[in-house]
Design a protein around this motif. Structure first.
Motif: not given
Lengths: 436, 408
Positions: A8, A11-12, A15, A18, A28, A32, B267-269, B271-272
Motif C-alpha cells: 500500500a 502504491s501511495a 501517486a 503519477v 496509472i 500498477q 486515483l492512484q491514492l 488504488i493504494a
C-alpha cells in the motif's frame, strides 16, 4: 495469498510519480503493472507453506492459574528461506485476557533445510481440556510486498486441572487426623474406636485406657491404644445437572463442589480409606474407582478437569441405582448437590431412604455469599426488602435441610470458602465417632 | 496535541512512550515548516512591491508616481475593487495592475462602474477572462520576450515616445478603429480601444516592465507611461489584493484549484487505499471460538424476589419474614426449642428473663416480634433496625454471661 502494508505504501508513493511525471491513464497503468510484477515475483520467491513440517512437544497438564509451555518445532524442507509470521492458535481462555495476540504469534526467519523451536506460553483462565486449534503461517517474499498464507493442524491437548485452592486447609486437617490416630507427639489417647495394640504405660497416659486384664497377665501396666477405623469406603458423588451450573461469585457451583471433593478425597486417602468418585446427571460423566492412596489425587483431578455442568435436570433415580451398583459394602456417600426446594423434595427425597438404609450420607451444598450479604442489608427500604427476600430464601434452604436431617443425613450448607473445611470436619467427626 | 505532549509532567514511562510515538510526525511537521519558510524566503524579494507606486524597489513604480505628481496628476492607490469602482468617476484614469487575479464578479462590477464615465482604463497584461469583460472581441496570443520595440502606428502618444521596452502578451482584434502599436511579428503588444460613445477608451499592454523603476529611464519608456497614465488629472492606481473581501465569494470549488495532474494522483491514492484495505482485511488465521459456560447467577431469583417485594410495597410480607428470621435465630440463644420459636407464650417470657439484666429499651417486645405490619417504608426500615438491636443485645449478653456447662 495476502498483501502487506509495504504494498500500500509503494502504491501511495506511486501517486507522486503519477502526479508529477505522468498524469494520465498511462502513468496509472505503468505504476500498477510494475507493482503487479513485483508482487508476483515476491509470491513466487516466498517459501511454500504447505511443505513446512511441524511437530509439537510440551506439557500436557497444568493447574489452573499456572503456566504451561508448548513447543512447536518448525522444519523448512524447501530451498528458499522462510520469512514468516506464525500464529499458534488456541482458544482465547488459554491466555491471559488481552494478551492472546502477543502470546500466540511468532516471527520466524528460517534458512532452507533448518528447523527451529517456537515456544508458546499458555496461561489458562478456565478449567478443562484446551485443544490447539491450528497453526497459521504467513510466508513473506524477499521484498516483503506479498505473502503466502496457509494453515496446518498440529493437534495438542492441554488439560487444565482444578485449582484445588482448599489444599491450604490440608495440613490442619491432617494434624487433626493424626490426633485421632494417636500418632501425634502429644500424649493424648487415640480417639479412634478400633482396637489397635497394647503398649507399656508411661506416666501421663489416661488411666481410663489401662487394660487391667492384660496388666495382670504381664505383671506390668499396659494401656490399650485405639486407632480410627480404617479401610472404609467413601463415594464422592457430584451431581452435574442444572443446579450445579448456577454461578456463585465468578465460579459455577460445580467448581466449589470439586474443591471440597478434592480436599475430602485427599484427606480420606491419607486416613487409609478407599475413595471413589462419580459424576452424574443423566449418565455417568466421570468415574474414579479402586485407586490406591498414592495415585488417587492425580486420578481425581484428571477426572474432574474436563467436567462441566449440563443444563439438564439430574436423574435422581438413576443416580441412586448407580450408587447402589457401586457400593457393595457400607460406605460414606457424599452427595454434592444444591438445596433448592423443588429438585430436592421431588426427586432426591423419595430415593434417599434406600441410600440411608445401609450407608452414611452427607449432603454438601454450596450456599451463596450474596444471599448472606443481602440478608444483612439495612438503612434503606430497598435494602430491607432485599433482606426480607434473602431471609425467605435462607428459611427455604433451612427447611429443606431440616427435612434431609430428619432422614439421618448430615447436611453441610456453606459458602464456597467454607464448604471444603466444613466437609472435612464433618468427615473427621464421623470417623472419630466410628460411624463410617 | 502532539507538540505539547513531551513537556507534560506525565509519568516517565508514558511520556517516553508518547515521545517515541509522536517524534516521527513531529520531525515531519518541522521539516514541512522549515521548507515552507525557505521556499517563501527564496520566492519573495523580486516580486515584493511589484508595480506599487510607493515602492522604491527595482520592480516598484515610485519613480513613475513622482513623475506623474510633477505633472500635476493626483494619484490615489486603492486595493479593493469596491474602492476602485467608487473612485473612478468621470475624467479619471483607472490602472489595473493585475486584472487576472480578479474574479468574474469583481471584473463585471468594475466594468459597469466605469462604463458610463468618461476617462481611460489601462489594463496591464490582461488574460482572456478580463479581456472578455473589458475588451470583447480581443484575443490574447502567446507571450514573447521583452525588448525595445518601434511604435509602428499612428497613435500620437506612441509616436512621441518612440521605441519602448515592450513584449509579453500580444493582442488581435477585428475592430478597425483600434490603434495597434509596438507589434512583435505582426501582432501588437499595445492596443488602444477607442471610446464607444461614453468618452472612455481602454488601453491594453502586453507587458508592464517599462513601468518599473528599473526600466523607466530607458528608451521612451517614461514618455509613453506619462502620456498613457497622465491623460486625465486623476489616476486611480488599483493594486488587486487577495485580502479583498469581495473576492472571498469565490465560486470555484476545491477540486477546481487542484492542478489537473493531481486528480490522476488521487486515483492512484485510491488504488493504494484499496490495497491497504486488502492488507488489513486478511486475518492471520480464522477466529477461534470459545465454548462459553452458562452464566446464571445463583442469587438472581432472590434479587428478583426482592424487587417484586419493593414494587408491590409488600411491607406486611417483608416484616413477617424478618420477624420470623429473628425469632428463629433468637430461640436457640434463649433455650427455646425451635418448634416453639413462633409461639408468643413460650418465646416472650424467656426473652423477658434474659433482658432483665439490661435496661429495657422501652419498645414493646410483643409488638416488635409479633406486631402488625409497618405503615410505611420508613417504619419497615426502623423495624429491621430494632430487630437487629434486640438480637445483638441478646448475643452480647450470651457472650459475656458465664456458661452453665463449660464442657467441650
Amino acid at each position: 495469498m495476502t498483501l502487506t502494508g509495504r504494498t500500500a505504501l509503494v502504491s501511495a508513493l506511486g501517486a507522486l510519480l503519477v502526479g508529477f511525471v505522468l498524469p494520465s491513464w498511462l502513468g496509472i497503468a505503468i505504476v500498477q503493472l510494475a507493482l503487479l510484477i513485483a508482487i508476483l515475483c515476491d509470491l513466487a520467491l516466498a517459501a511454500p507453506v504447505r511443505k513446512l513440517r511441524f511437530t509439537r512437544t510440551g506439557e500436557t497438564t497444568v493447574r489452573l492459574t499456572g503456566e504451561a509451555h508448548t513447543h512447536l518445532t518448525l522444519t523448512n524442507p524447501s530451498g528458499r528461506t522462510l520469512r514468516a509470521h506464525v500464529r499458534d492458535a488456541w482458544p482465547p481462555s488459554s491466555f491471559h485476557p488481552g494478551s492472546d495476540i502477543a502470546a500466540s504469534r511468532h516471527t520466524v526467519r528460517l534458512p532452507p533445510a533448518e528447523r527451529r523451536r517456537l515456544t508458546t506460553t499458555l496461561h489458562p483462565t478456565r478449567r478443562g481440556d484446551h485443544h490447539a486449534v491450528r497453526v497459521t503461517v504467513r510466508s513473506y517474499g524477499p521484498l516483503g510486498l506479498a505473502a503466502r498464507q496457509g494453515s496446518h493442524h498440529v493437534p495438542w491437548t492441554l488439560r487444565v486441572l482444578p485449582p484445588f485452592t482448599s489444599r491450604k486447609h490440608l495440613p490442619a486437617k491432617l494434624a487433626r487426623l493424626r490426633e485421632l490416630d494417636g500418632r501425634t507427639s502429644l500424649l493424648t489417647r487415640g480417639e479412634g474406636t478400633e482396637f489397635d495394640s497394647l503398649r507399656d504405660y508411661t506416666p501421663g497416659d489416661d488411666t481410663r485406657s489401662i487394660d487391667w486384664r492384660a496388666s495382670a497377665r504381664r505383671q506390668d501396666l499396659a494401656v490399650r491404644t485405639w486407632r480410627p477405623e480404617r479401610d472404609r469406603r467413601i463415594l464422592l458423588v457430584l451431581e452435574t445437572g442444572r443446579t450445579s451450573a448456577a454461578r456463585i461469585g465468578d465460579i459455577p457451583r460445580l467448581d466449589a463442589s470439586m474443591d471440597a471433593a478434592l480436599l475430602l478425597g485427599t484427606l480420606a486417602a491419607r486416613a487409609g480409606d478407599h475413595v471413589d468418585l462419580l459424576a452424574y446427571d443423566r449418565r455417568i460423566r466421570a468415574s474414579v474407582q479402586g485407586r490406591t492412596a498414592r495415585d488417587l489425587l492425580p486420578a481425581l483431578t484428571d477426572a474432574l478437569a474436563p467436567l462441566e455442568a449440563e443444563l439438564v435436570e439430574a436423574d435422581a433415580r438413576g443416580l441412586a441405582a448407580e450408587i447402589h451398583r457401586r457400593t457393595s459394602r457400607r460406605s460414606l456417600i457424599v452427595l454434592f448437590t444444591g438445596l433448592d426446594a423443588a429438585p430436592v423434595e421431588e426427586a432426591l427425597l423419595p430415593v434417599l431412604p434406600s441410600l440411608t438404609q445401609r450407608n452414611e450420607v452427607i449432603v454438601a451444598a454450596v450456599a451463596d455469599p450474596r444471599i448472606e450479604e443481602m440478608a444483612a442489608g439495612r438503612h434503606s427500604p430497598q435494602a430491607v426488602y432485599a433482606a426480607a427476600a434473602a431471609e425467605q430464601a435462607i428459611a427455604a434452604r433451612r427447611h429443606t435441610a431440616d427435612r434431609l436431617r430428619r432422614q439421618g443425613i448430615t447436611v453441610i450448607d456453606a459458602t464456597p470458602a467454607h464448604l471444603a473445611p466444613d466437609l472435612a470436619d464433618a468427615y473427621l467427626t464421623l470417623k472419630s465417632t466410628g460411624r463410617l | 496535541m502532539t507538540t505539547a505532549a513531551p513537556e507534560a509532567p506525565a509519568p516517565s514511562l508514558t511520556a517516553r512512550r508518547l515521545w517515541t510515538r509522536s517524534r516521527g510526525p513531529l520531525v515531519a511537521l518541522l521539516l514541512l515548516v522549515i521548507s515552507g519558510v525557505i521556499l517563501a524566503a527564496l520566492q519573495s524579494g523580486e516580486q515584493h512591491g511589484r508595480l506599487d507606486p510607493r515602492s522604491a524597489d527595482r520592480s516598484g513604480s515610485r519613480a513613475l508616481a513622482r513623475l506623474l505628481a510633477g505633472q500635476g496628476v493626483s494619484l490615489q492607490v486603492v486595493t479593493t475593487s469596491e474602492e476602485a469602482a467608487r473612485a473612478s468617476g468621470p475624467g479619471t484614469t483607472l490602472l489595473i495592475t493585475d486584472p487576472d487575479v480578479l474574479t468574474q464578479k469583481q471584473l463585471t462590477a468594475l466594468h459597469t462602474a466605469t462604463a458610463h464615465a468618461a476617462g481611460r482604463t489601462v489594463l496591464l497584461t490582461p488574460g482572456s477572462a478580463s479581456l472578455w469583460t473589458f475588451a470583447p472581441g480581443v484575443q490574447a496570443q502567446p507571450a514573447t520576450g521583452n525588448s525595445p520595440r518601434k511604435p509602428a502606428c499612428s497613435l500620437p502618444d506612441a509616436h512621441r515616445a518612440g521605441s519602448v521596452l515592450l513584449g509579453g502578451l500580444r493582442y488581435t482584434t477585428s475592430d478597425e478603429r483600434t490603434d495597434r502599436c509596438y507589434p512583435v511579428r505582426g501582432r501588437p503588444t499595445l492596443l488602444r480601444l477607442p471610446a464607444a460613445g461614453n468618452g472612455r477608451d481602454t488601453v491594453l499592454l502586453g507587458s508592464a516592465d517599462f513601468l518599473y523603476n528599473q526600466h523607466l529611464a530607458e528608451h521612451g519608456n517614461a514618455s509613453l507611461a506619462l502620456q498613457l497614465l497622465g491623460a486625465h488629472h486623476h489616476l486611480i492606481w488599483y493594486l488587486p489584493s487577495v485580502s479583498d473581501p469581495s473576492s472571498a465569494h469565490d465560486q470555484r470549488s476545491f477540486l477546481d484549484l487542484i492542478p489537473s495532474g493531481w486528480s490522476w494522483a488521487l486515483l492512484q491514492l485510491t488504488i493504494a487505499a484499496g490495497l491497504a484495505a486488502v492488507w488489513r482485511a486478511r486475518r492471520l488465521g480464522p477466529l477461534v471460538p470459545e465454548r462459553l459456560p452458562v452464566t446464571v447467577p445463583a442469587a438472581e431469583t432472590t434479587e428478583g424476589h426482592a424487587r417484586l417485594y419493593e414494587q408491590a410495597g409488600a411491607r406486611d410480607r417483608a416484616a413477617t419474614v424478618l420477624r420470623s428470621a429473628t425469632r428463629t435465630r433468637l430461640a436457640p440463644l434463649l433455650g427455646v426449642p425451635p418448634t416453639h420459636a413462633h409461639a408468643p407464650d413460650r418465646l416472650l417470657p424467656a426473652l423477658h428473663t434474659h433482658l432483665t439484666v439490661h435496661a429495657d429499651t422501652g419498645t414493646d417486645l410483643h409488638t416488635l416480634l409479633f406486631g402488625p405490619a409497618p405503615a410505611d417504608d420508613r417504619a419497615l426500615v426502623q423495624l429491621a433496625d430494632q430487630l437487629d438491636a434486640l438480637e445483638s443485645s441478646i448475643v452480647s449478653q450470651e457472650r459475656h454471661a458465664p456458661r452453665e456447662h463449660p464442657d467441650r
